[in-house]
Design a protein around this motif. Sequence first.
Motif, PDB file in Angstrom:
ATOM      1  N   THR A  11       0.709  -1.118  -0.023  1.00 37.75           N
ATOM      2  CA  THR A  11       0.029  -0.075   0.066  1.00 37.75           C
ATOM      3  C   THR A  11       0.708   1.129  -0.046  1.00 37.75           C
ATOM      4  OG1 THR A  11      -0.392   0.155   2.234  1.00 37.75           O
ATOM      5  CG2 THR A  11      -1.852  -1.326   1.443  1.00 37.75           C
ATOM      6  N   ARG A  12       2.209   0.943   0.334  1.00 34.97           N
ATOM      7  CA  ARG A  12       3.030   2.127   0.268  1.00 34.97           C
ATOM      8  C   ARG A  12       4.132   2.234  -0.664  1.00 34.97           C
ATOM      9  NH1 ARG A  12       5.054   1.843   6.648  1.00 34.97           N
ATOM     10  NH2 ARG A  12       2.895   2.340   7.483  1.00 34.97           N
ATOM     11  N   THR A  14       5.900   2.708  -3.908  1.00 36.42           N
ATOM     12  CA  THR A  14       5.934   3.750  -5.332  1.00 36.42           C
ATOM     13  C   THR A  14       6.684   3.198  -6.398  1.00 36.42           C
ATOM     14  OG1 THR A  14       7.283   5.095  -4.611  1.00 36.42           O
ATOM     15  CG2 THR A  14       5.314   5.574  -3.763  1.00 36.42           C
ATOM     16  N   CYS A  16       9.778   3.214  -6.575  1.00 40.98           N
ATOM     17  CA  CYS A  16      10.832   3.920  -7.037  1.00 40.98           C
ATOM     18  C   CYS A  16      12.298   3.420  -7.120  1.00 40.98           C
ATOM     19  CB  CYS A  16      11.191   4.975  -6.059  1.00 40.98           C
ATOM     20  SG  CYS A  16      11.697   4.744  -4.548  1.00 40.98           S
ATOM     21  N   THR A  18      14.601   2.881  -5.156  1.00 39.99           N
ATOM     22  CA  THR A  18      15.653   3.228  -4.402  1.00 39.99           C
ATOM     23  C   THR A  18      16.156   2.178  -3.442  1.00 39.99           C
ATOM     24  OG1 THR A  18      14.605   5.450  -3.831  1.00 39.99           O
ATOM     25  CG2 THR A  18      16.355   4.899  -2.023  1.00 39.99           C
ATOM     26  N   GLU A 144      16.548   0.072   5.215  1.00 35.52           N
ATOM     27  CA  GLU A 144      16.580   1.534   5.756  1.00 35.52           C
ATOM     28  C   GLU A 144      16.616   2.518   4.863  1.00 35.52           C
ATOM     29  OE1 GLU A 144      19.512   1.965   8.871  1.00 35.52           O
ATOM     30  OE2 GLU A 144      19.305  -0.028   9.646  1.00 35.52           O
ATOM     31  N   ALA A 145      16.784   2.138   3.175  1.00 35.51           N
ATOM     32  CA  ALA A 145      16.956   3.202   2.377  1.00 35.51           C
ATOM     33  C   ALA A 145      15.388   3.521   1.931  1.00 35.51           C
ATOM     34  CB  ALA A 145      17.399   2.565   1.126  1.00 35.51           C
ATOM     35  N   PRO A 147      12.462   5.316   0.883  1.00 34.53           N
ATOM     36  CA  PRO A 147      11.499   6.707   1.227  1.00 34.53           C
ATOM     37  C   PRO A 147      10.278   6.649   1.734  1.00 34.53           C
ATOM     38  CG  PRO A 147      12.793   6.744  -0.798  1.00 34.53           C
ATOM     39  CD  PRO A 147      12.699   5.315  -0.561  1.00 34.53           C
ATOM     40  N   ALA A 148       9.694   5.610   1.183  1.00 33.91           N
ATOM     41  CA  ALA A 148       8.209   5.416   1.500  1.00 33.91           C
ATOM     42  C   ALA A 148       7.881   4.416   2.795  1.00 33.91           C
ATOM     43  CB  ALA A 148       7.539   5.005   0.378  1.00 33.91           C
ATOM     44  N   ARG A 149       9.018   3.926   3.356  1.00 37.72           N
ATOM     45  CA  ARG A 149       9.075   3.029   4.195  1.00 37.72           C
ATOM     46  C   ARG A 149       7.827   1.663   4.197  1.00 37.72           C
ATOM     47  NH1 ARG A 149      10.491   7.239   8.369  1.00 37.72           N
ATOM     48  NH2 ARG A 149      11.322   8.662   6.768  1.00 37.72           N
TER      49      ARG A 149
ATOM     50  N   ARG C  93      15.530  10.617   3.445  1.00 35.85           N
ATOM     51  CA  ARG C  93      16.340   9.634   3.099  1.00 35.85           C
ATOM     52  C   ARG C  93      16.673   9.837   1.559  1.00 35.85           C
ATOM     53  NH1 ARG C  93      13.503   3.968   5.395  1.00 35.85           N
ATOM     54  NH2 ARG C  93      14.068   4.494   7.648  1.00 35.85           N
ATOM     55  N   CYS C  95      17.164   9.359  -2.440  1.00 32.53           N
ATOM     56  CA  CYS C  95      16.368   8.612  -3.385  1.00 32.53           C
ATOM     57  C   CYS C  95      17.225   7.617  -3.912  1.00 32.53           C
ATOM     58  CB  CYS C  95      15.672   9.564  -4.444  1.00 32.53           C
ATOM     59  SG  CYS C  95      16.403  10.148  -5.710  1.00 32.53           S
ATOM     60  N   THR C 229       5.399  11.533  -5.831  1.00 34.38           N
ATOM     61  CA  THR C 229       6.326  10.746  -5.532  1.00 34.38           C
ATOM     62  C   THR C 229       7.451  10.551  -6.626  1.00 34.38           C
ATOM     63  OG1 THR C 229       5.496   8.659  -6.673  1.00 34.38           O
ATOM     64  CG2 THR C 229       4.578   9.049  -4.370  1.00 34.38           C
ATOM     65  N   GLN C 233      11.457  12.831  -5.021  1.00 31.49           N
ATOM     66  CA  GLN C 233      11.443  11.625  -4.917  1.00 31.49           C
ATOM     67  C   GLN C 233      12.157  11.261  -3.448  1.00 31.49           C
ATOM     68  OE1 GLN C 233      12.616   9.181  -8.310  1.00 31.49           O
ATOM     69  NE2 GLN C 233      10.835   8.158  -7.565  1.00 31.49           N
ATOM     70  N   LEU C 236      13.049  14.608   2.605  1.00 31.75           N
ATOM     71  CA  LEU C 236      11.931  14.431   3.631  1.00 31.75           C
ATOM     72  C   LEU C 236      10.815  15.301   2.850  1.00 31.75           C
ATOM     73  CD1 LEU C 236      10.615  13.335   6.220  1.00 31.75           C
ATOM     74  CD2 LEU C 236      11.963  15.250   7.174  1.00 31.75           C
ATOM     75  N   HIS C 239       7.422  12.738  -1.515  1.00 32.66           N
ATOM     76  CA  HIS C 239       7.396  11.380  -1.985  1.00 32.66           C
ATOM     77  C   HIS C 239       6.860  10.819  -0.338  1.00 32.66           C
ATOM     78  CE1 HIS C 239       9.465   7.285  -2.894  1.00 32.66           C
ATOM     79  NE2 HIS C 239       8.124   7.115  -2.831  1.00 32.66           N
ATOM     80  N   TYR C 240       7.500  10.982   0.583  1.00 30.16           N
ATOM     81  CA  TYR C 240       7.273  10.610   2.015  1.00 30.16           C
ATOM     82  C   TYR C 240       5.892  11.102   2.445  1.00 30.16           C
ATOM     83  CZ  TYR C 240       7.188  10.022   6.926  1.00 30.16           C
ATOM     84  OH  TYR C 240       6.997   9.923   8.373  1.00 30.16           O
ATOM     85  N   VAL C 243       2.868   9.556   0.450  1.00 33.12           N
ATOM     86  CA  VAL C 243       2.380   8.240   1.164  1.00 33.12           C
ATOM     87  C   VAL C 243       2.001   8.217   2.617  1.00 33.12           C
ATOM     88  CG1 VAL C 243       3.668   5.886   1.963  1.00 33.12           C
ATOM     89  CG2 VAL C 243       4.395   6.941  -0.343  1.00 33.12           C
TER      90      VAL C 243
END
Lengths: 206, 292, 806
Positions: A11-12, A14, A16, A18, A144-145, A147-149, C93, C95, C229, C233, C236, C239-240, C243
């Motif tokens: 659901t999170r 995207t 990307c 990363t 840990e990278a 961005p969208a957790r 974080r 990208c 996003t 990208q 902080l 993108h974050y 979401v």
Amino acid sequence: MTHYAFHFDGTRCTGCKTCEMACKDYKDLGLGVAYRKVYEVTLGETKKADDGTFASTCVSYPLSLACNHCENPACVKVCPTGAMHQDADTGLVSVDADKCIGCGYCHMACPYNAPKVDREKGHSVKCDGCKERVAAGEKPVCVEACPARALDFGPVDAMSKLGEQADIAPLPAKSYTSPNLYVKPSKDAKPAGDASAKVVNPLEVM
Amino acid sequence: MEAAFAEMPLALFSTLAPMGAGAFVILAAAFLTAKLDAEALGRIDRLTAIPVAFVIVGFIAAFFHLASPANAFGVFAGLGSSPLSNEIAAGVVFCVVMVVYWAWALTGKMPEGVRKGLAVVLAVLALVFALFTGMAYMIDTIASWNTLAGPVQILGYALVGGAALGVLVLALAGCADELKAGSLKTAVLAVLVVGLVCGIGGLAAQAMAANGLENALYSGADMVSSALMVIVAGVVCLVASGVCDVFAVRGGGASAVVGMGVGAAVLAVAGILLMRLAFYAMQVSVGLSMLL
Amino acid sequence: MIDTNVSRRTFLKTGGALGALAVAGGGAVAADSLFGSGVADAVAAPEEKVTWGHCAINCPGRCALKMHVKDDEIAWVDTHTSPDATFDTPQARACLRGRTYRRWANSPDRISYPMKRVEGTKRGEGKYERISWDEAIDLAASKLKEVIEKHGNEAVYVPYATGVSATTSRPFNRFLNLVGGYLNFYNSYSTAQISCITPYMYGSKNNGGSSLSSGEDAKLILCFGSSPTETRQGGLTTHYDWVHMRERTGAKIYMIEPRFNDSNFGHSEEWLPINPGTDAALVAALGHELIKNGQTDEEFLHTYCVGYDEETMPEAYQGKNMSYKDYIMGTGYDKVEKTPEWAAPITGIPAERIRALADEIATTKPVYVVQGWGPQRRSNGEWTAWAIMALPCLIGQVGLPGTSNGTREARNSPSLSSLPAGTNPVKASIPCFLFTDAIDHGPEMTAKNAGVKNADALKTGIKYMINYAGNCLTNQHSDINKAHEILADESKCEFILGIDTVMCDSMNYSDVVLPDLFRFENDSQIATGSDWGYIITGTPATSPKFERKSAYEMAAMLADKFGVKDQFTEGKTEQEWIRELYDKSREKDAKLPPYEEMQEMGVYTREYPHIVSMQKFREDPAANALTTPSGKIEIFSEKLLKDTEGWELQDGDTLKGMDTLPPLPVYIPEWEGVETTTEEHPLVLSGFHYRGRIHSSWGFIPELKEVNPMEAWINPADAEPRGIKHGDTVHVTNDRGTIELYAKVTPRVVPGTVAVSQGAWWDGDVHAGKDGVDKGGSINTLTTQRPSPLSKGNPQHTNICEVKKA
């Protein structure tokens, strides 16, 4: 003995990449090799009617996937030399480069596209769960990278509370290898084994 | 289909090694059924270099497929669990017996009973080796390969290819008349028929299985259709090889028989290689694996 | 280009070992070590150090880079993260691109020495030879003196460039202001149209949108042409934020877009496919339904707005059927009633869906309307952006919690002072997009035909440019083939000084190239943010390698040649400037910690409450009047008519039959859009931001290109008749050129529109012109240099094309 698992939150995510590039940097991987890859699944149609208006049934979602450090790893099972092995304590599956002959059997057998023979290095390569980081109390670099957790990593007990075991297409039924991947699917996601859910970005992942 | 060409070393291995091994089935049949004088035996033994070479070249091809051949001595670690270890073990057992047999035979001092006994053992080991080679591809995560049709195919290729090589050896050794004689002829034809049925039937069964499979990356039907021309060409070559064998065992001038033997062998190599490539092209994983 | 990195590896290895030896101790120890076990230790176990740095490319992400450095070489790039972070933990974080900085910094293509264009070669051919710093600075300075003497300072220009951002990243402007100044520019390639129109509607102050976090309080979110996003990208930022907000909000979300973008992934129910460039038609039809059904917020419109209906029209325009309502209901302007049936074939959205959406908008509160910068980067972009902003006004959903004013979402950031640029004695200013015109025919450019500001006309064309970390000369400008023709002509612009880390396409037009350092190879500081604000304070990860220097040093060297070095530096190093600027910022913001602490922590984050756009105005419109002429929201702008009086318009700039630009948010068909495709070019071509690059930055990194291939998105309905299959190599062509890329045959783009990500590196034959094929797939090979009518901005998403199998 604590076996580890990844968690993927569909659901999170995207899409990307990363996670993929962070891993490639940390593991110093060049072209043609990635330990984590992001698959795009797209289904449905977007059509234009005769009156010029659109109707769409399109659904699309990404899946970030590395090695699932399966309980019953297909790669370990077929490995002729024992180079592909599972750590009894952590459950993490990795390659012993000194033993590997680079036959490619693990690559063929793994239904998650995880191991691959790096001919330059002369052996099979894959995600090892960043075992040295895990041992030091950190999480794998991809996790840990994010961005969208959308990624997590931890003991199977904890991760299994966050989602269903690998139940998302394009993954096969979990029964083959009992993967240590727990998924929270997005609304768009199809269940594991649903052959209608095609990977539409083979260029980026194979 | 293009991706399958990347598996050429393995395709060569699974073509050449079973063929070379299978030739010993014909040689065993010849030793058991035909009356061969010492000179003929000597010629046969020297020409046995041909199937031996096939086996060795096959193994060398497989060796080149490895990214780190230097570690190859470790392949027995997976004996019992890894189908590849089992295959290599079966192959190595066969090779050891083959080398012992051949070296002994070349001395010219091999007792007839030993020859017959060892040849039968070799023939059986050859078939076991072929079966294990086929079983190496029976991986439960590759649905299209995880069928007995795989080992049956390799068994068939060992028999058809072995018949072609065996006939060639005997023809070159000047044993055209012996080939024509009733019981050896029957044996060769029997091997041929069983081989063609197993080889072609096995591949057909596998193609049909693959045709109904699908995963997130591709459909088996697409893979089968892209491999179809290769399959047809392979089957035509294989059948043509059998026809050459039939002509060879029906007799004729020595050179004609040799010609037929050469034709059978060349067509067998071509046919089996094409069918092996088609096999690799029809890999349908249950998940996300594909060639390369 | 010469190979500037032949001995790089060897050099570094040697440097590393010697460096380690030096660390091991004094002469005696070192000598001892040379023959003892110390050597092995020194070489085998170099200490790893960790330094903070920041990404400096044009993305508000400003990702935090935590460099792991061994042997004076970056070993890997970590970021602002921790194993125990939760979903709510604010971390900047990096990208995917930030995670590849090591590959860029160590790229074999990195510029290491000053270079000059090889004599006898043309600009654009990219052939350079190494020269000394002395020669390079001499050349650049003497040409500058010559141009200033011959043409005056108005002939000097610093083109729009966004490759480096930091508090000290604009030293060349400061230098030029000390030697008589340079021709100014206004606008940006990002926001020309929306930045131009917003002040007409909302005034020039306090006109920003609500923060994305405010979407948490909404019940309905309408997101026009935005992919939070993809556009921002990392770090902080959005993108974050996107979401996070999506997970926290209870609102229903619509993403109104021709492309099912990556922000939509997994949430297909949010996608409302629309034809590109037609948002204003959708808004008009929604307005029609709201008006027809009595669902507009009349009280809000009459209290806070000008120009909605007759009653609220400025006096001089009353009785002329010139209100927005007149436009919508067909009583004014084109006299067409903007019914859903009218809008359906234009927008591609069925009439019943428009009706349902209007009803949903009218019956749900709060409604949060936000737009990205895609809808405005069009030939009708000023009016498209304006219309989207008008939508929340129609329903009074402005200035309340959970609403926004229809502009882009707000960004929070602590405020940092930058290196003072000084005062520019030259006042004339051009729209940045028209710099090629200013090179080609500057003196023909006037206030009325080209948006020249602070002067009626230009006195001279541009003759000298300092292009610092910019790829807008060609690649990120428009009509690359035409740009090449203009730039290659040395009789027009006489000298171009280029400064960068690698030779992007624009650098190939430089006469002299200087090798830059990354901000993470310098001390550096930057502030940014979105829902959260943050500051990154960096120290050099490695020593400067080869002959690379910081831009500050370069500008100081140039200043020295003009005898103004002391004025330029004020006796300070760049490091001292950063420190001093920060201390100044601290005087204004007492919450900021001391510099040393900032360096130590690397990333300083600050929490902000949800921003509600124009809340004060809503609470008391008299006391907090807007800075528009009326002090209200101007849905009709008298000022726009006055500002543009006498402007020379081109066909298609305004509504048919009008001789002024429209003073309200009407729908104008694009010059090259869904209603103006041709038989030869039957498809619309629209750009978008791609995860593999930010604009053109990172466009050459092989590892990024590999997994982010250049693709033309095309619907199966358009691909099939052309015999195009997914993965085929295709040519996308129009009157301006041809690009080559893969086809992504996908239902994620509407039929009739082809979507190509912007920023790919042009890769063609400079001598082939528009008959050549750009194998890099840069969309700007196909975009036009004709500016949008009001802002004179880049309408880069307004294109038509044909696609063929290559």
